[in-house]
Design a protein around this motif. Structure first.
Motif, PDB file in Angstrom:
ATOM      1  N   ASP A   1       0.832  -1.207   0.000  1.00  0.00           N
ATOM      2  CA  ASP A   1       0.000   0.000   0.000  1.00  0.00           C
ATOM      3  C   ASP A   1       0.865   1.255   0.000  1.00  0.00           C
ATOM      4  N   MET A   2       1.935   1.249   0.793  1.00  0.00           N
ATOM      5  CA  MET A   2       2.849   2.385   0.800  1.00  0.00           C
ATOM      6  C   MET A   2       3.510   2.540  -0.562  1.00  0.00           C
ATOM      7  N   LEU A   3       3.928   1.420  -1.141  1.00  0.00           N
ATOM      8  CA  LEU A   3       4.561   1.484  -2.456  1.00  0.00           C
ATOM      9  C   LEU A   3       3.564   1.894  -3.533  1.00  0.00           C
ATOM     10  N   GLY A   4       2.306   1.516  -3.365  1.00  0.00           N
ATOM     11  CA  GLY A   4       1.289   1.962  -4.301  1.00  0.00           C
ATOM     12  C   GLY A   4       1.134   3.468  -4.289  1.00  0.00           C
ATOM     13  N   ALA A   5       1.207   4.068  -3.090  1.00  0.00           N
ATOM     14  CA  ALA A   5       1.138   5.526  -2.985  1.00  0.00           C
ATOM     15  C   ALA A   5       2.358   6.174  -3.632  1.00  0.00           C
ATOM     16  N   LEU A   6       3.521   5.557  -3.432  1.00  0.00           N
ATOM     17  CA  LEU A   6       4.741   6.076  -4.059  1.00  0.00           C
ATOM     18  C   LEU A   6       4.652   5.997  -5.578  1.00  0.00           C
ATOM     19  N   LYS A   7       4.139   4.886  -6.085  1.00  0.00           N
ATOM     20  CA  LYS A   7       3.971   4.746  -7.540  1.00  0.00           C
ATOM     21  C   LYS A   7       3.070   5.845  -8.103  1.00  0.00           C
ATOM     22  N   ALA A   8       2.000   6.151  -7.380  1.00  0.00           N
ATOM     23  CA  ALA A   8       1.073   7.175  -7.854  1.00  0.00           C
ATOM     24  C   ALA A   8       1.758   8.529  -7.972  1.00  0.00           C
ATOM     25  N   ILE A   9       2.573   8.868  -6.965  1.00  0.00           N
ATOM     26  CA  ILE A   9       3.305  10.136  -7.001  1.00  0.00           C
ATOM     27  C   ILE A   9       4.327  10.131  -8.134  1.00  0.00           C
ATOM     28  N   LYS A  10       5.127   9.070  -8.222  1.00  0.00           N
ATOM     29  CA  LYS A  10       6.180   9.019  -9.231  1.00  0.00           C
ATOM     30  C   LYS A  10       5.607   9.030 -10.648  1.00  0.00           C
ATOM     31  N   GLY A  11       4.420   8.477 -10.819  1.00  0.00           N
ATOM     32  CA  GLY A  11       3.804   8.488 -12.139  1.00  0.00           C
ATOM     33  C   GLY A  11       3.550   9.886 -12.655  1.00  0.00           C
ATOM     34  N   TYR A  12       3.381  10.839 -11.744  1.00  0.00           N
ATOM     35  CA  TYR A  12       3.180  12.225 -12.141  1.00  0.00           C
ATOM     36  C   TYR A  12       4.490  13.003 -12.247  1.00  0.00           C
ATOM     37  N   TYR A  13       5.508  12.583 -11.510  1.00  0.00           N
ATOM     38  CA  TYR A  13       6.717  13.391 -11.412  1.00  0.00           C
ATOM     39  C   TYR A  13       7.844  12.975 -12.348  1.00  0.00           C
ATOM     40  N   ASP A  14       7.971  11.723 -12.687  1.00  0.00           N
ATOM     41  CA  ASP A  14       9.139  11.323 -13.478  1.00  0.00           C
ATOM     42  C   ASP A  14       8.844  10.117 -14.353  1.00  0.00           C
ATOM     43  N   TYR A  15       9.762   9.882 -15.287  1.00  0.00           N
ATOM     44  CA  TYR A  15       9.696   8.730 -16.174  1.00  0.00           C
ATOM     45  C   TYR A  15      10.716   7.667 -15.810  1.00  0.00           C
ATOM     46  N   GLY A  16      11.241   7.747 -14.603  1.00  0.00           N
ATOM     47  CA  GLY A  16      12.154   6.720 -14.144  1.00  0.00           C
ATOM     48  C   GLY A  16      13.602   6.974 -14.505  1.00  0.00           C
ATOM     49  N   ILE A  17      14.418   5.998 -14.174  1.00  0.00           N
ATOM     50  CA  ILE A  17      15.869   6.053 -14.396  1.00  0.00           C
ATOM     51  C   ILE A  17      16.170   5.746 -15.862  1.00  0.00           C
ATOM     52  N   PHE A  18      17.187   6.403 -16.419  1.00  0.00           N
ATOM     53  CA  PHE A  18      17.659   6.099 -17.775  1.00  0.00           C
ATOM     54  C   PHE A  18      17.821   4.587 -17.908  1.00  0.00           C
ATOM     55  N   GLN A  19      17.233   4.022 -18.937  1.00  0.00           N
ATOM     56  CA  GLN A  19      17.123   2.576 -19.008  1.00  0.00           C
ATOM     57  C   GLN A  19      18.473   1.873 -19.128  1.00  0.00           C
ATOM     58  N   ALA A  20      19.442   2.509 -19.758  1.00  0.00           N
ATOM     59  CA  ALA A  20      20.772   1.902 -19.841  1.00  0.00           C
ATOM     60  C   ALA A  20      21.388   1.759 -18.452  1.00  0.00           C
ATOM     61  N   VAL A  21      21.139   2.709 -17.581  1.00  0.00           N
ATOM     62  CA  VAL A  21      21.621   2.619 -16.206  1.00  0.00           C
ATOM     63  C   VAL A  21      20.947   1.446 -15.499  1.00  0.00           C
ATOM     64  N   GLN A  22      19.658   1.252 -15.748  1.00  0.00           N
ATOM     65  CA  GLN A  22      18.960   0.137 -15.129  1.00  0.00           C
ATOM     66  C   GLN A  22      19.527  -1.207 -15.594  1.00  0.00           C
ATOM     67  N   VAL A  23      19.868  -1.306 -16.857  1.00  0.00           N
ATOM     68  CA  VAL A  23      20.457  -2.551 -17.378  1.00  0.00           C
ATOM     69  C   VAL A  23      21.786  -2.833 -16.682  1.00  0.00           C
ATOM     70  N   ALA A  24      22.623  -1.799 -16.551  1.00  0.00           N
ATOM     71  CA  ALA A  24      23.914  -1.976 -15.869  1.00  0.00           C
ATOM     72  C   ALA A  24      23.707  -2.315 -14.400  1.00  0.00           C
ATOM     73  N   ALA A  25      22.692  -1.731 -13.783  1.00  0.00           N
ATOM     74  CA  ALA A  25      22.409  -2.020 -12.373  1.00  0.00           C
ATOM     75  C   ALA A  25      22.000  -3.474 -12.177  1.00  0.00           C
ATOM     76  N   ILE A  26      21.258  -4.013 -13.120  1.00  0.00           N
ATOM     77  CA  ILE A  26      20.879  -5.432 -13.053  1.00  0.00           C
ATOM     78  C   ILE A  26      22.128  -6.310 -13.003  1.00  0.00           C
ATOM     79  N   VAL A  27      23.078  -6.028 -13.868  1.00  0.00           N
ATOM     80  CA  VAL A  27      24.315  -6.806 -13.924  1.00  0.00           C
ATOM     81  C   VAL A  27      25.109  -6.641 -12.633  1.00  0.00           C
ATOM     82  N   ALA A  28      25.169  -5.416 -12.106  1.00  0.00           N
ATOM     83  CA  ALA A  28      25.904  -5.176 -10.864  1.00  0.00           C
ATOM     84  C   ALA A  28      25.284  -5.946  -9.701  1.00  0.00           C
ATOM     85  N   LEU A  29      23.968  -5.945  -9.603  1.00  0.00           N
ATOM     86  CA  LEU A  29      23.301  -6.690  -8.534  1.00  0.00           C
ATOM     87  C   LEU A  29      23.510  -8.188  -8.681  1.00  0.00           C
ATOM     88  N   ARG A  30      23.498  -8.653  -9.909  1.00  0.00           N
ATOM     89  CA  ARG A  30      23.568 -10.094 -10.170  1.00  0.00           C
ATOM     90  C   ARG A  30      24.964 -10.644  -9.940  1.00  0.00           C
TER      91      ARG A  30
END
Length: 416
Positions: free
Chosen positions: A275-304
């Motif tokens: 529920d808390m994350l749902g509220a955060l999603k609602a706010i972020k949906g209005y404020y931003d389009y997320g992290i640059f997708q290439a950064v997200q791809v590199a982050a996946i590899v770093a976590l893995r």
């Protein structure tokens, strides 16, 4: 031909009438930035070619692993990654975060409902406060306070009650006392372990008591776990979510800034209560389009694949901690030896503590020793009399910083 001197649209004839801008109360009520004077002098010295050793900010100087950077470059060459992403993070990244929680903490998370990628934990925390708090609401915050833990609540037009965090049992007792005496009761409790700036740590039993209090007094918990990747001498900072019932009352923010040296990449995560994350999603949906997708791809590899690198980085921080603590003790200081995190918290030594505040002492070290520290006053009144030093420079530079501080204070110490 039009004569510009008579043209009402020319610059010479533009209206000079001035309107005073009245900013919103949430901005007007923000306190002055206490580190501003130090930062201004630091930048001026560096502009003049002075070698300033900056231990003021938890801003890692070590780069990410080369193979993470290579993955970023590869992903950046894929034209599909230059489109708008999604505010909550791509599914594969959220799935990797869930897998990491399972591996490290035994916590099961639904990547769709219980994980959100954020533009660093600071952005996520701030937007969570905006999503949950408003006028008349109250949040309990640990003191000394990392500034955003106070100011994000103020920007959401809510009230802050600060509780000293350095004695865990007193902190728990004070939470109960405030909840019993305040109406309406607090809506949010902010936690931050390992604590910035004091380096206070807790065990899972502490979080169990927090969950019990949250259920009893019906508040929600936001745990800023930004330094959870860095624990020394076998100590593993526990996740709040690892405690039974935690997901029913709270969420947790993590980041790749510290253990993975990806501070400037701005990759963080919220996990936990849907529920808390749902509220955060609602706010972020209005404020931003997320992290640059290439950064997200590199982050996946770093976590893995980056656990071995993270452990090596922790060892580096432990070595720096030991170097700095030994050096400060040789100067006669009495620093707290942190069990986790990337800061050393230390009282301002005598006789200076009796003669000047932590802000003036911090300015003295910058002016005369060319070393930047964070004065405790910048973390609220309960931080006065202390300094925070970040373990962001290598061991050689830390020894140099101690030498320069020692030379700066030696003559005056002899006088006293």
């Amino acid at each position: 031909m039009v004569d510009p001197t008579t043209n009402p649209g020319s610059e010479e004839h533009e209206s000079t009438e001035h309107y005073d801008l009245e900013v919103a109360p949430r901005v007007r009520n923000l306190p002055a930035y206490l580190f501003g004077k130090i930062n201004e002098l630091k930048y001026r010295k560096r502009r003049d070619g002075v070698d300033v050793i900056d231990l003021g900010m938890g801003n890692p100087t070590d780069p990410p692993e080369e193979w993470v950077i290579d993955k970023l470059c590869e992903a950046a060459r894929d034209s599909r990654n230059h489109r708008y992403s999604v505010a909550t993070g791509v599914y594969n990244l959220r799935r990797e975060v869930a897998a990491r929680y399972e591996r490290r903490f035994g916590v099961g998370l639904d990547p769709d409902q219980e994980v959100v990628a954020t533009i660093g934990s600071k952005e996520g925390f701030s937007h969570m406060c905006l999503a949950l708090l408003g006028p008349g609401d109250t949040a309990l915050v640990p003191a000394p306070s990392f500034p955003i833990h106070v100011h994000a609540i103020a920007l959401a037009s809510a009230n802050v009650i600060s509780l000293d965090v350095r004695d865990s049992q007193s902190f728990l007792a004070n939470i109960a006392r405030v909840c019993e005496s305040l109406f309406p009761r607090p809506k949010i409790l902010v936690l931050n372990y390992p604590h910035n700036p004091s380096s206070t740590v807790v065990d899972e039993a502490f979080f169990e008591e927090i969950v019990a209090l949250a259920k009893k007094y019906r508040f929600f918990v936001i745990h800023d776990f930004a330094y959870g990747d860095i624990g020394f001498e076998g100590y593993q900072p526990p996740s709040f979510l690892s405690v039974k019932g935690a997901k029913s009352v709270g969420c947790e923010f993590t980041t790749m800034s510290k253990g993975y040296n990806m501070a400037g990449w701005r990759v963080g995560f919220a996990a936990g209560n849907r529920d808390m994350l749902g509220a955060l999603k609602a706010i972020k949906g209005y404020y931003d389009y997320g992290i640059f997708q290439a950064v997200q791809v590199a982050a996946i590899v770093a976590l893995r694949h980056g656990e071995e690198s993270r452990i090596a980085q922790v060892a580096e921080y432990q070595d720096r901690r030991d170097v700095l603590v030994r050096g400060l003790r040789r100067l006669g200081w009495d620093p707290v030896v942190p069990k986790a995190g990337m800061f050393v918290w230390t009282p301002v030594p005598e006789p200076w503590n009796s003669q000047m505040g932590s802000m003036d002492f911090g300015m003295k070290l910058l002016e005369e020793a060319n070393v930047v520290v964070s004065p405790g006053r910048g973390f609220g009144e309960s931080g006065e009399g202390c300094l925070r030093l970040a373990l962001v420079e290598n061991a050689h530079r830390l020894r140099q910083a101690v030498r320069q501080i020692g030379r700066c204070l030696k003559g005056e110490q002899a006088v006293h």
